[in-house]
Every structure is written in C-alpha cells, then in structure tokens.
Motif scaffolding. Structure first.
Motif, mmCIF file in Angstrom:
data_model
loop_
_atom_site.group_PDB
_atom_site.id
_atom_site.type_symbol
_atom_site.label_atom_id
_atom_site.label_comp_id
_atom_site.label_asym_id
_atom_site.label_seq_id
_atom_site.Cartn_x
_atom_site.Cartn_y
_atom_site.Cartn_z
ATOM 1 N N ASP A 43 23.550 -6.566 -29.182
ATOM 2 C CA ASP A 43 24.020 -7.590 -30.105
ATOM 3 C C ASP A 43 24.834 -8.653 -29.379
ATOM 4 O O ASP A 43 24.742 -9.843 -29.686
ATOM 5 C CB ASP A 43 24.847 -6.955 -31.231
ATOM 6 N N GLU A 44 25.620 -8.253 -28.395
ATOM 7 C CA GLU A 44 26.388 -9.233 -27.612
ATOM 8 C C GLU A 44 25.460 -10.200 -26.894
ATOM 9 O O GLU A 44 25.713 -11.401 -26.842
ATOM 10 C CB GLU A 44 27.294 -8.524 -26.601
ATOM 11 N N MET A 45 24.361 -9.681 -26.341
ATOM 12 C CA MET A 45 23.406 -10.563 -25.661
ATOM 13 C C MET A 45 22.672 -11.438 -26.674
ATOM 14 O O MET A 45 22.334 -12.584 -26.373
ATOM 15 C CB MET A 45 22.414 -9.756 -24.826
ATOM 16 N N ILE A 46 22.452 -10.927 -27.872
ATOM 17 C CA ILE A 46 21.859 -11.752 -28.930
ATOM 18 C C ILE A 46 22.774 -12.935 -29.217
ATOM 19 O O ILE A 46 22.306 -14.058 -29.423
ATOM 20 C CB ILE A 46 21.587 -10.921 -30.203
ATOM 21 N N HIS A 47 24.080 -12.720 -29.196
ATOM 22 C CA HIS A 47 25.026 -13.826 -29.400
ATOM 23 C C HIS A 47 24.900 -14.855 -28.284
ATOM 24 O O HIS A 47 24.975 -16.060 -28.536
ATOM 25 C CB HIS A 47 26.454 -13.302 -29.476
ATOM 26 N N ALA A 48 24.711 -14.397 -27.048
ATOM 27 C CA ALA A 48 24.509 -15.330 -25.933
ATOM 28 C C ALA A 48 23.215 -16.115 -26.131
ATOM 29 O O ALA A 48 23.153 -17.314 -25.861
ATOM 30 C CB ALA A 48 24.478 -14.568 -24.608
ATOM 31 N N LEU A 49 22.192 -15.442 -26.612
ATOM 32 C CA LEU A 49 20.917 -16.095 -26.890
ATOM 33 C C LEU A 49 21.074 -17.127 -28.008
ATOM 34 O O LEU A 49 20.623 -18.270 -27.879
ATOM 35 C CB LEU A 49 19.871 -15.031 -27.270
ATOM 36 N N ALA A 50 21.724 -16.741 -29.079
ATOM 37 C CA ALA A 50 21.928 -17.653 -30.204
ATOM 38 C C ALA A 50 22.798 -18.850 -29.809
ATOM 39 O O ALA A 50 22.678 -19.933 -30.408
ATOM 40 C CB ALA A 50 22.546 -16.907 -31.381
ATOM 41 N N THR B 273 8.482 -9.773 -44.817
ATOM 42 C CA THR B 273 9.181 -9.533 -46.089
ATOM 43 C C THR B 273 9.438 -10.852 -46.828
ATOM 44 O O THR B 273 10.350 -10.927 -47.650
ATOM 45 C CB THR B 273 10.518 -8.797 -45.858
ATOM 46 N N ASP B 274 8.649 -11.861 -46.504
ATOM 47 C CA ASP B 274 8.784 -13.171 -47.147
ATOM 48 C C ASP B 274 10.195 -13.732 -47.049
ATOM 49 O O ASP B 274 10.765 -14.235 -48.016
ATOM 50 C CB ASP B 274 8.348 -13.100 -48.620
ATOM 51 N N GLY B 275 10.782 -13.611 -45.863
ATOM 52 C CA GLY B 275 12.084 -14.211 -45.622
ATOM 53 C C GLY B 275 13.268 -13.419 -46.132
ATOM 54 O O GLY B 275 14.317 -14.001 -46.397
ATOM 55 N N ASP B 276 13.135 -12.105 -46.224
ATOM 56 C CA ASP B 276 14.257 -11.267 -46.658
ATOM 57 C C ASP B 276 15.216 -11.069 -45.482
ATOM 58 O O ASP B 276 14.995 -10.251 -44.602
ATOM 59 C CB ASP B 276 13.746 -9.913 -47.164
ATOM 60 N N GLU B 277 16.276 -11.867 -45.496
ATOM 61 C CA GLU B 277 17.248 -11.843 -44.407
ATOM 62 C C GLU B 277 17.952 -10.493 -44.306
ATOM 63 O O GLU B 277 18.259 -10.017 -43.211
ATOM 64 C CB GLU B 277 18.270 -12.955 -44.635
ATOM 65 N N GLN B 278 18.195 -9.859 -45.425
ATOM 66 C CA GLN B 278 18.845 -8.543 -45.431
ATOM 67 C C GLN B 278 17.974 -7.511 -44.720
ATOM 68 O O GLN B 278 18.457 -6.741 -43.904
ATOM 69 C CB GLN B 278 19.114 -8.099 -46.877
ATOM 70 N N ALA B 279 16.693 -7.507 -45.030
ATOM 71 C CA ALA B 279 15.770 -6.561 -44.397
ATOM 72 C C ALA B 279 15.629 -6.861 -42.908
ATOM 73 O O ALA B 279 15.513 -5.946 -42.083
ATOM 74 C CB ALA B 279 14.409 -6.604 -45.079
ATOM 75 N N ALA B 280 15.641 -8.147 -42.547
ATOM 76 C CA ALA B 280 15.438 -8.554 -41.161
ATOM 77 C C ALA B 280 16.631 -8.257 -40.262
ATOM 78 O O ALA B 280 16.482 -8.104 -39.057
ATOM 79 C CB ALA B 280 15.114 -10.044 -41.101
ATOM 80 N N GLU B 281 17.809 -8.159 -40.839
ATOM 81 C CA GLU B 281 18.999 -7.906 -40.026
ATOM 82 C C GLU B 281 19.089 -6.410 -39.731
ATOM 83 O O GLU B 281 19.916 -5.694 -40.271
ATOM 84 C CB GLU B 281 20.252 -8.432 -40.722
ATOM 85 N N ILE B 282 18.198 -5.979 -38.867
ATOM 86 C CA ILE B 282 18.121 -4.575 -38.472
ATOM 87 C C ILE B 282 19.317 -4.190 -37.618
ATOM 88 O O ILE B 282 19.901 -5.037 -36.942
ATOM 89 C CB ILE B 282 16.814 -4.303 -37.687
ATOM 90 N N PRO B 283 19.696 -2.922 -37.622
ATOM 91 C CA PRO B 283 20.792 -2.510 -36.753
ATOM 92 C C PRO B 283 20.351 -2.525 -35.286
ATOM 93 O O PRO B 283 19.219 -2.146 -34.970
ATOM 94 C CB PRO B 283 21.123 -1.090 -37.222
ATOM 95 N N VAL C 93 16.266 -14.663 -36.534
ATOM 96 C CA VAL C 93 17.158 -14.233 -37.601
ATOM 97 C C VAL C 93 18.374 -13.556 -36.983
ATOM 98 O O VAL C 93 18.240 -12.590 -36.240
ATOM 99 C CB VAL C 93 16.435 -13.238 -38.542
ATOM 100 N N HIS C 94 19.538 -14.112 -37.301
ATOM 101 C CA HIS C 94 20.784 -13.464 -36.885
ATOM 102 C C HIS C 94 21.881 -13.929 -37.826
ATOM 103 O O HIS C 94 22.222 -15.104 -37.856
ATOM 104 C CB HIS C 94 21.149 -13.788 -35.445
ATOM 105 N N ALA C 95 22.401 -13.008 -38.604
ATOM 106 C CA ALA C 95 23.428 -13.339 -39.584
ATOM 107 C C ALA C 95 24.570 -12.335 -39.464
ATOM 108 O O ALA C 95 24.424 -11.170 -39.817
ATOM 109 C CB ALA C 95 22.842 -13.307 -40.988
ATOM 110 N N ALA D 94 12.790 -10.300 -31.745
ATOM 111 C CA ALA D 94 11.384 -10.319 -32.143
ATOM 112 C C ALA D 94 11.147 -9.359 -33.305
ATOM 113 O O ALA D 94 10.384 -9.671 -34.240
ATOM 114 C CB ALA D 94 10.486 -9.963 -30.959
ATOM 115 N N ILE D 95 11.789 -8.214 -33.270
ATOM 116 C CA ILE D 95 11.674 -7.262 -34.384
ATOM 117 C C ILE D 95 12.240 -7.892 -35.646
ATOM 118 O O ILE D 95 11.623 -7.840 -36.721
ATOM 119 C CB ILE D 95 12.383 -5.933 -34.063
ATOM 120 N N LYS D 96 13.411 -8.515 -35.531
ATOM 121 C CA LYS D 96 14.019 -9.171 -36.694
ATOM 122 C C LYS D 96 13.093 -10.244 -37.251
ATOM 123 O O LYS D 96 12.902 -10.338 -38.472
ATOM 124 C CB LYS D 96 15.353 -9.815 -36.305
#
Length: 194
Positions: free
Chosen positions: A99-106, A83-93, A124-126, A74-76
């Motif tokens: 992150d492992e659970m984000i992979h399960a979600l994705a 940021t008008d679709g700034d993927e770099q800005a959205a890929e927060i640490p 957003v997940h890259a 949700a933060i991403k």
C-alpha cells in the motif's frame, strides 16, 4: 466493509488483471512511471509501512516492490471494471508495505493520468475505503494474485497477524524517540531541539 459485498470470481479477475499489467507495461510512459516511483525516496515518510519490512532499504527494495503495487492496482482496476464501478468492491485489502508503494505510484499523478487516458484503465485507490492491515494469506486478494502471477513476495506481503506484531514492535521503538501513534504525533520540541 459491507456484509453484502460481492466480488467476481478470483480466476476471472486474474485474467483481466494480467491483461491490465501488460497494457500498462506497454504504455510509452511506463518506464518513467516506474522510475519516478523509485526516485520518490527523498519524500517517503513511512513510519509503519516500510518499517514493517525487515531491513527495508529504499534503494534496493523499490525495484521489486513496484511490480507488487502495480499488480495490486491491476486487481483493483479489474474488480472495478467487473463490478460496474463499485469502488467499495475494488478497494481490496493489500499488505501495508505494498500500500505504501501504491501511494508512491498514485503520487505520480500527471503521468498516471496520461496513462489512464491512453489505456482507458481506471486506477482505483481510496484511502477512505482502505482496510489498512486487513490483507491476509488466502484472502480474496491473495487468491486473485496467485491465479494471475503465482506465488507472491513474502518479503512485502505480510499477513494480518504478523503485521500487527511488527507494527506493535515498531511503534514501541519510536515512542522513546518522541514519535507517537505510529508517526501521527510527535513530542513537543521534536524538530527544534537537539
């Protein structure tokens, strides 16, 4: 990460992130999404993600870990929108276990796609933009999280220095078994010899 990276104020992102979580939780397929992530247990091969959580158990830890991943996503999404679709800005640490659970979600691609279509929210997940192990206490992600939901789960949000320590311990334990580079390389005969 770019030296000129600009993200919106954490308090602004927190408001939108909370709203995104409410919208996703209200989606008719939210229960299926949550359940599917918990049932992803037989396919999870995490050598340096979940192994960092002391005493991790897929049967008991997925329930409290799922909301952490949803909040991070949700933060991403909020940053991406603001940021008008700034993927770099959205890929927060984020913390490695989160992150492992984000992979399960994705991995719940079809359901997640329908949720995105219905809600208009872009997840957003890259992997090529991730800062693996880059999350730390007090950073931007933590500031947004704290403003949106208060204290985070210290069980799953492991800081940068502690992550490096635990990863070194885990990798050292794997090597005598023939598992190298944190599970990216296996000794010849690993899967075929007893």
């Amino acid at each position: 990460m770019s030296a000129t990276l600009v993200r919106p104020a954490p308090e602004r992102v927190a408001v939108r992130a909370r709203e995104i979580v409410r919208i996703i939780e209200a989606d008719p397929e939210f229960a299926r999404l949550r359940t599917a992530c918990a049932k992803y247990d037989e396919d999870w091969q995490s050598f340096t993600g979940y192994a960092l959580v002391d005493g991790f158990d897929v049967e008991t830890d997925t329930v409290p870990l799922f909301p952490e991943a949803l909040r991070a996503m949700a933060i991403k999404s909020a940053v991406y929108e603001m940021t008008d679709g700034d993927e770099q800005a959205a890929e927060i640490p984020v913390s490695v276990p989160v992150d492992e659970m984000i992979h399960a979600l994705a991995a719940q691609f079809t359901v997640l796609s329908r949720v995105q279509e219905r809600t208009g929210i872009k997840f957003v997940h890259a992997t090529d933009r991730e800062q693996i192990g880059g999350w730390d206490h007090g950073d931007y992600t933590h500031q947004v999280y704290r403003a949106a939901w208060g204290p985070l789960s210290e069980r799953f949000w492991i800081g940068k220095e502690e992550t490096m320590k635990r990863k070194a311990v885990v990798v050292a334990k794997y090597e005598p078994l023939g598992i190298f580079q944190g599970g990216r390389k296996f000794a010849p005969g690993f899967a075929t010899r007893g």
